[in-house]
Each structure stands twice: as structure tokens, then as C-alpha cells.
Design a protein around this motif. Structure first.
Motif, PDB file in Angstrom:
ATOM      1  N   ASP A  80      53.540 -46.246   3.688  1.00 41.49           N
ATOM      2  CA  ASP A  80      54.118 -46.601   2.394  1.00 41.49           C
ATOM      3  C   ASP A  80      55.627 -46.367   2.335  1.00 41.49           C
ATOM      4  OD1 ASP A  80      51.593 -47.268   1.538  1.00 41.49           O
ATOM      5  OD2 ASP A  80      51.232 -45.322   0.591  1.00 41.49           O
ATOM      6  N   THR A  81      56.213 -45.785   3.366  1.00 42.25           N
ATOM      7  CA  THR A  81      57.647 -45.493   3.363  1.00 42.25           C
ATOM      8  C   THR A  81      58.455 -46.514   4.145  1.00 42.25           C
ATOM      9  OG1 THR A  81      57.507 -44.072   5.317  1.00 42.25           O
ATOM     10  CG2 THR A  81      57.193 -43.024   3.181  1.00 42.25           C
ATOM     11  N   ILE A 110      52.823 -38.765   0.477  1.00 42.40           N
ATOM     12  CA  ILE A 110      53.069 -40.199   0.621  1.00 42.40           C
ATOM     13  C   ILE A 110      52.759 -40.569   2.061  1.00 42.40           C
ATOM     14  CG2 ILE A 110      54.805 -42.013   0.529  1.00 42.40           C
ATOM     15  CD1 ILE A 110      56.264 -40.325  -1.544  1.00 42.40           C
TER      16      ILE A 110
END
Length: 59
Positions: free
Chosen positions: A30-31, A26
């Protein structure tokens, strides 16, 4: 005895198929969720009982 080893092997095969590779990576972008900050409205009568937590850094 022969039948037991086949069931254990089937269970082992299921585990190895499920856990044999790591999940996709990931990206760091995107976190994180970014939202614009809303200034405190002291004159508008909006009372927030937790405002001191925000001002004092969540002591």
C-alpha cells in the motif's frame, strides 16, 4: 491546589487515551505506487527540458 491537580490529571488522561496505542500497520504494497513507463518521443517533437536528468540518473 486541589483544582490544579485535577486539571493536570484530565490533561494526562487525554494524552494517554490519544497516544496509548500505535496506529494500525500499513502493508508495504500500500506504500508503493506503480505506473507504466511512457517511452520518450524524440521523433514526435515532444521536448522535455529535464530529459537529461532522467537519462543521467538525476545527477
Amino acid at each position: 491546589m486541589e483544582q490544579e491537580s485535577k486539571s493536570v490529571d484530565a490533561a494526562q488522561l487525554q494524552r494517554s487515551l490519544r497516544f496509548s496505542k500505535l496506529p494500525d500497520r500499513i502493508r508495504l504494497e500500500d506504500t508503493v505506487e506503480e505506473r507504466p513507463a511512457v517511452p520518450h518521443d524524440a521523433d514526435g517533437g515532444a521536448y522535455n527540458p529535464d530529459w537529461w536528468l532522467i537519462r543521467m540518473g538525476g545527477l
